[in-house]
Motif scaffolding. Structure first.
Motif, PDB file in Angstrom:
ATOM      1  N   GLN A   1       6.915   5.652 -15.902  1.00  0.00           N
ATOM      2  CA  GLN A   1       7.887   5.305 -16.860  1.00  0.00           C
ATOM      3  C   GLN A   1       8.498   4.213 -16.324  1.00  0.00           C
ATOM      4  OE1 GLN A   1      11.448   7.778 -18.394  1.00  0.00           O
ATOM      5  NE2 GLN A   1      11.360   6.013 -19.625  1.00  0.00           N
ATOM      6  N   GLY A   2       7.586   3.236 -17.320  1.00  0.00           N
ATOM      7  CA  GLY A   2       8.312   1.528 -16.595  1.00  0.00           C
ATOM      8  C   GLY A   2       7.081   0.702 -15.567  1.00  0.00           C
ATOM      9  N   TYR A   3       6.118   1.228 -15.319  1.00  0.00           N
ATOM     10  CA  TYR A   3       5.039   0.988 -14.708  1.00  0.00           C
ATOM     11  C   TYR A   3       4.000   0.693 -15.308  1.00  0.00           C
ATOM     12  CZ  TYR A   3       8.960   1.002 -11.257  1.00  0.00           C
ATOM     13  OH  TYR A   3      10.188   0.731  -9.865  1.00  0.00           O
ATOM     14  N   MET A   4       2.582   0.111 -15.283  1.00  0.00           N
ATOM     15  CA  MET A   4       1.487   0.327 -15.238  1.00  0.00           C
ATOM     16  C   MET A   4       1.467   1.512 -15.023  1.00  0.00           C
ATOM     17  SD  MET A   4      -1.704  -1.644 -14.192  1.00  0.00           S
ATOM     18  CE  MET A   4      -3.170  -1.515 -14.941  1.00  0.00           C
ATOM     19  N   ALA A   5       1.279   2.064 -13.622  1.00  0.00           N
ATOM     20  CA  ALA A   5       0.839   3.953 -12.780  1.00  0.00           C
ATOM     21  C   ALA A   5       1.557   3.822 -11.291  1.00  0.00           C
ATOM     22  CB  ALA A   5      -0.448   3.419 -12.793  1.00  0.00           C
ATOM     23  N   LYS A   6       1.536   5.282 -10.634  1.00  0.00           N
ATOM     24  CA  LYS A   6       2.045   5.289  -9.725  1.00  0.00           C
ATOM     25  C   LYS A   6       0.853   5.637  -9.149  1.00  0.00           C
ATOM     26  CE  LYS A   6       4.060   8.826  -9.137  1.00  0.00           C
ATOM     27  NZ  LYS A   6       4.924  10.023  -8.909  1.00  0.00           N
ATOM     28  N   PHE A   7       0.128   4.589  -7.231  1.00  0.00           N
ATOM     29  CA  PHE A   7      -0.922   4.793  -6.828  1.00  0.00           C
ATOM     30  C   PHE A   7      -0.242   6.187  -5.819  1.00  0.00           C
ATOM     31  CE2 PHE A   7      -3.926   1.478  -7.860  1.00  0.00           C
ATOM     32  CZ  PHE A   7      -3.303   1.734  -9.283  1.00  0.00           C
ATOM     33  N   VAL A   8      -0.988   6.920  -5.656  1.00  0.00           N
ATOM     34  CA  VAL A   8      -0.264   8.377  -4.385  1.00  0.00           C
ATOM     35  C   VAL A   8      -0.995   8.187  -3.571  1.00  0.00           C
ATOM     36  CG1 VAL A   8      -0.570  10.558  -4.389  1.00  0.00           C
ATOM     37  CG2 VAL A   8       0.569   9.695  -6.318  1.00  0.00           C
ATOM     38  N   PHE A   9      -0.910   7.806  -1.934  1.00  0.00           N
ATOM     39  CA  PHE A   9      -1.833   7.801  -1.124  1.00  0.00           C
ATOM     40  C   PHE A   9      -1.361   8.674  -0.487  1.00  0.00           C
ATOM     41  CE2 PHE A   9      -2.240   3.378  -2.430  1.00  0.00           C
ATOM     42  CZ  PHE A   9      -3.179   3.071  -2.758  1.00  0.00           C
ATOM     43  N   ASN A  10      -1.906   8.726   0.913  1.00  0.00           N
ATOM     44  CA  ASN A  10      -1.527   9.218   1.971  1.00  0.00           C
ATOM     45  C   ASN A  10      -2.012   8.242   3.182  1.00  0.00           C
ATOM     46  OD1 ASN A  10      -3.158  11.608   4.146  1.00  0.00           O
ATOM     47  ND2 ASN A  10      -1.927  12.125   2.812  1.00  0.00           N
ATOM     48  N   MET A  11      -0.761   8.855   4.454  1.00  0.00           N
ATOM     49  CA  MET A  11      -0.986   8.250   5.445  1.00  0.00           C
ATOM     50  C   MET A  11      -2.691   7.650   6.253  1.00  0.00           C
ATOM     51  SD  MET A  11       0.424   9.432   9.301  1.00  0.00           S
ATOM     52  CE  MET A  11      -1.637  10.355   9.477  1.00  0.00           C
ATOM     53  N   VAL A  12      -3.482   8.965   5.853  1.00  0.00           N
ATOM     54  CA  VAL A  12      -5.138   9.310   6.648  1.00  0.00           C
ATOM     55  C   VAL A  12      -6.073   7.898   5.374  1.00  0.00           C
ATOM     56  CG1 VAL A  12      -7.373  10.344   6.282  1.00  0.00           C
ATOM     57  CG2 VAL A  12      -5.621  11.479   7.144  1.00  0.00           C
ATOM     58  N   HIS A  13      -5.066   6.850   4.245  1.00  0.00           N
ATOM     59  CA  HIS A  13      -5.866   6.502   3.518  1.00  0.00           C
ATOM     60  C   HIS A  13      -5.940   5.317   4.134  1.00  0.00           C
ATOM     61  CE1 HIS A  13      -5.673   9.455   0.099  1.00  0.00           C
ATOM     62  NE2 HIS A  13      -6.165  10.056   0.797  1.00  0.00           N
ATOM     63  N   VAL A  14      -4.062   5.132   4.488  1.00  0.00           N
ATOM     64  CA  VAL A  14      -3.813   4.361   5.671  1.00  0.00           C
ATOM     65  C   VAL A  14      -4.473   3.553   6.761  1.00  0.00           C
ATOM     66  CG1 VAL A  14      -2.094   2.780   5.865  1.00  0.00           C
ATOM     67  CG2 VAL A  14      -1.631   3.811   3.882  1.00  0.00           C
ATOM     68  N   VAL A  15      -4.830   5.016   7.041  1.00  0.00           N
ATOM     69  CA  VAL A  15      -5.111   4.916   8.627  1.00  0.00           C
ATOM     70  C   VAL A  15      -7.006   4.052   8.377  1.00  0.00           C
ATOM     71  CG1 VAL A  15      -6.432   6.242  10.803  1.00  0.00           C
ATOM     72  CG2 VAL A  15      -4.207   6.324   9.993  1.00  0.00           C
ATOM     73  N   MET A  16      -7.225   4.946   7.436  1.00  0.00           N
ATOM     74  CA  MET A  16      -8.964   4.326   7.448  1.00  0.00           C
ATOM     75  C   MET A  16      -8.863   3.005   6.944  1.00  0.00           C
ATOM     76  SD  MET A  16     -10.157   6.768   7.671  1.00  0.00           S
ATOM     77  CE  MET A  16     -12.163   6.807   7.487  1.00  0.00           C
ATOM     78  N   ALA A  17      -7.552   2.199   6.167  1.00  0.00           N
ATOM     79  CA  ALA A  17      -7.925   0.900   5.872  1.00  0.00           C
ATOM     80  C   ALA A  17      -7.254  -0.304   6.919  1.00  0.00           C
ATOM     81  CB  ALA A  17      -6.312   0.448   4.688  1.00  0.00           C
ATOM     82  N   VAL A  18      -7.066   0.303   8.024  1.00  0.00           N
ATOM     83  CA  VAL A  18      -6.688   0.056   9.392  1.00  0.00           C
ATOM     84  C   VAL A  18      -7.995   0.746  10.132  1.00  0.00           C
ATOM     85  CG1 VAL A  18      -5.469  -0.075  11.951  1.00  0.00           C
ATOM     86  CG2 VAL A  18      -3.945   0.181   9.099  1.00  0.00           C
ATOM     87  N   ARG A  19      -8.157   0.966  10.483  1.00  0.00           N
ATOM     88  CA  ARG A  19      -9.400   1.120  11.043  1.00  0.00           C
ATOM     89  C   ARG A  19     -10.897   0.195  10.601  1.00  0.00           C
ATOM     90  NH1 ARG A  19     -13.289   6.602  11.732  1.00  0.00           N
ATOM     91  NH2 ARG A  19     -14.602   5.965  13.108  1.00  0.00           N
ATOM     92  N   PHE A  20     -11.026   0.237   9.312  1.00  0.00           N
ATOM     93  CA  PHE A  20     -12.362  -1.026   8.332  1.00  0.00           C
ATOM     94  C   PHE A  20     -11.719  -2.122   7.807  1.00  0.00           C
ATOM     95  CE2 PHE A  20     -13.533   4.091   8.313  1.00  0.00           C
ATOM     96  CZ  PHE A  20     -14.739   3.871   8.779  1.00  0.00           C
ATOM     97  N   GLY A  21      -9.681  -2.311   8.022  1.00  0.00           N
ATOM     98  CA  GLY A  21      -9.728  -3.757   7.557  1.00  0.00           C
ATOM     99  C   GLY A  21     -10.525  -3.790   6.184  1.00  0.00           C
ATOM    100  N   GLY A  22     -10.376  -2.563   4.935  1.00  0.00           N
ATOM    101  CA  GLY A  22     -10.524  -2.373   3.638  1.00  0.00           C
ATOM    102  C   GLY A  22     -11.150  -1.374   3.806  1.00  0.00           C
ATOM    103  N   LEU A  23     -10.575  -0.694   1.822  1.00  0.00           N
ATOM    104  CA  LEU A  23     -11.059   0.643   2.057  1.00  0.00           C
ATOM    105  C   LEU A  23     -11.265   0.604   0.353  1.00  0.00           C
ATOM    106  CD1 LEU A  23     -11.903   3.616   2.488  1.00  0.00           C
ATOM    107  CD2 LEU A  23      -9.603   3.940   2.533  1.00  0.00           C
ATOM    108  N   SER A  24     -12.198   1.355  -0.211  1.00  0.00           N
ATOM    109  CA  SER A  24     -11.931   1.464  -1.836  1.00  0.00           C
ATOM    110  C   SER A  24     -11.999   3.147  -2.189  1.00  0.00           C
ATOM    111  CB  SER A  24     -13.392   0.803  -2.454  1.00  0.00           C
ATOM    112  OG  SER A  24     -14.240  -0.661  -2.123  1.00  0.00           O
ATOM    113  N   ILE A  25     -11.017   2.979  -3.143  1.00  0.00           N
ATOM    114  CA  ILE A  25     -10.254   4.482  -3.303  1.00  0.00           C
ATOM    115  C   ILE A  25     -11.110   4.893  -4.570  1.00  0.00           C
ATOM    116  CG2 ILE A  25      -8.740   6.144  -3.764  1.00  0.00           C
ATOM    117  CD1 ILE A  25      -7.457   4.187  -1.524  1.00  0.00           C
ATOM    118  N   THR A  26     -11.686   5.383  -5.041  1.00  0.00           N
ATOM    119  CA  THR A  26     -11.953   6.299  -7.194  1.00  0.00           C
ATOM    120  C   THR A  26     -10.296   6.626  -7.461  1.00  0.00           C
ATOM    121  OG1 THR A  26     -14.098   5.820  -6.356  1.00  0.00           O
ATOM    122  CG2 THR A  26     -13.518   6.671  -8.150  1.00  0.00           C
TER     123      THR A  26
END
Length: 400
Positions: free
Chosen positions: A330-355
């Motif tokens: 409520q009050g936002y376009m959406a809430k994006f739910v991530f996990n620590m491992v998603h961030v780790v993968m982003a750090v590992r590859f410098g960028g990550l695409s998520i469906t």
């Protein structure tokens, strides 16, 4: 910026960051989260594996700083172009396996976890046991669907309890919008209440006999739907039935004494009280059902985890990572739910695409432009240096 020699310095590094997280929404369904430079490793010789990023000072610094930037401004990111806001939430993953001694291992993983020690208390904090043979394990898909429907009903009830007279709004367009929301819950009691409200507002369009017959039928459907005895103990059933029958008689007796054309204000006041009474009763029933569903889901998960542990060898573990998702907020376009491992993968590859999984949320599905086979919804996590090297980054730079 040099790697910190101590995790204590990570907070100082975060305070020293002058740039904040930047959000760029492109084509309605491409979400670019741009991190400040100096967080992601640049040295290609570093083995940026998940263990390196979780259990070394340098890797944990990059991981923690990334998360800190995401959670700055209370986890709210705003697209500078459109002004749309997104809410960010992180949920933990779980390690499932067996220690070298063969003991069951279930450990919730957070950013500050150290590698699990075999036989340690932390690594064996939760030991689900397989269910006895012959016990029917509920279909977890059905349970999750039931939880989702119950949650929608509770959210709709909370909305209606703020204004129970909205069911009698003279504006037909507002009533239709409310009816659409009620029908989306698939809750027969709420649907019946909506129909009752619709009948009450049409008193001036019918004869008195037709109006009273319509009220009786809609009320009967609502009361019948509220008598859901599946989740009720045997000794409470008759008491509940008598209570609902008295409610029905009281409401019908009242409406038998008034004229909806001449006494509409009195009808509206009485109906608002009835709406609130029915909503609160329905909410209490659904909260009990919601709690039981959650327990069944947890029991099913325990059985699944136990089965997985039986298949794993000693000293072996595997992560259960929650899927990245987009949810309404409520009050936002959406809430994006991530996990620590998603961030780790982003750090590992410098960028990550998520469906993004928006299938259970039709409104959100529309706002995120739905599914486009040519341009699927994606989340990209990159640092500024990498973003500015993309076509989108170069195009936005040329405008500035």
């Amino acid at each position: 910026m040099a790697f910190s020699s101590s995790l204590d310095a990570v907070y100082a590094d975060a305070d020293a960051m002058t740039d904040a997280l930047t959000l760029v929404i492109r084509d309605g369904n491409q979400f670019w989260f741009v991190l400040p430079d100096g967080i992601l490793p640049k040295n290609p010789d570093i083995d940026v594996s998940i263990p390196y990023l979780r259990f070394t000072t340098e890797g944990r610094r990059a991981n923690m700083l990334t998360r800190m930037v995401f959670m700055s401004n209370n986890g709210v990111a705003r697209d500078e172009g459109t002004g749309k806001k997104l809410l960010i939430e992180f949920r933990p993953c779980v390690l499932v396996g067996r220690s070298k001694e063969g003991h069951a291992l279930v450990q919730q993983v957070s950013d500050l976890d150290t590698p699990p020690k075999p036989g340690g208390a932390a690594s064996e904090a939760r030991k689900p046991s397989p269910e006895p043979e012959g016990v029917q394990i509920p279909d977890i898909g059905e349970l999750l669907a039931g939880l989702q429907e119950t949650r929608k009903s509770l959210e709709t009830i909370d909305t209606l309890l703020e204004a129970p007279d909205s069911l009698l709004d003279p504006d037909e367009s507002k009533r239709k919008h409310l009816q659409t929301m009620i029908v989306a819950t698939k809750d027969k009691a709420l649907i019946g209440l909506g129909q009752l409200g619709d009948v009450l507002t049409r008193g001036g369009e019918q004869s008195l006999e037709e109006w009273r017959e319509g009220v009786s039928q809609a009320l009967s459907a609502t009361i019948e739907a509220m008598l859901s005895f599946d989740d009720m103990a045997e000794h409470l059933r008759e008491s509940k039935r008598r209570e609902m029958e008295l409610l029905r008689q009281s409401i019908e007796s009242y409406f038998a004494t008034i004229d909806p054309k001449a006494d509409f204000d009195a009808c509206r006041k009485f109906s608002t009280g009835v709406n609130q009474l029915i909503l609160e009763d329905r909410k209490e029933t659904l909260e009990i059902k919601f709690g039981r569903l959650e327990k069944k889901v947890e029991s099913s998960y325990d059985y699944i985890i136990s089965s997985m542990q039986q298949m794993l060898g000693k000293g072996v573990s595997m992560p259960l990572i929650p899927s990245p998702a987009a949810e309404p907020a409520q009050g936002y376009m959406a809430k994006f739910v991530f996990n620590m491992v998603h961030v780790v993968m982003a750090v590992r590859f410098g960028g990550l695409s998520i469906t993004l999984d928006t299938g259970n949320y039709p409104r959100l599905y529309g706002e995120l432009k739905g599914w486009d086979e040519m341009l699927a919804p994606r989340v990209h996590i990159v640092d500024r240096r990498r973003f500015e090297a993309t076509k989108l980054g170069k195009k936005l730079a040329s405008f500035n």
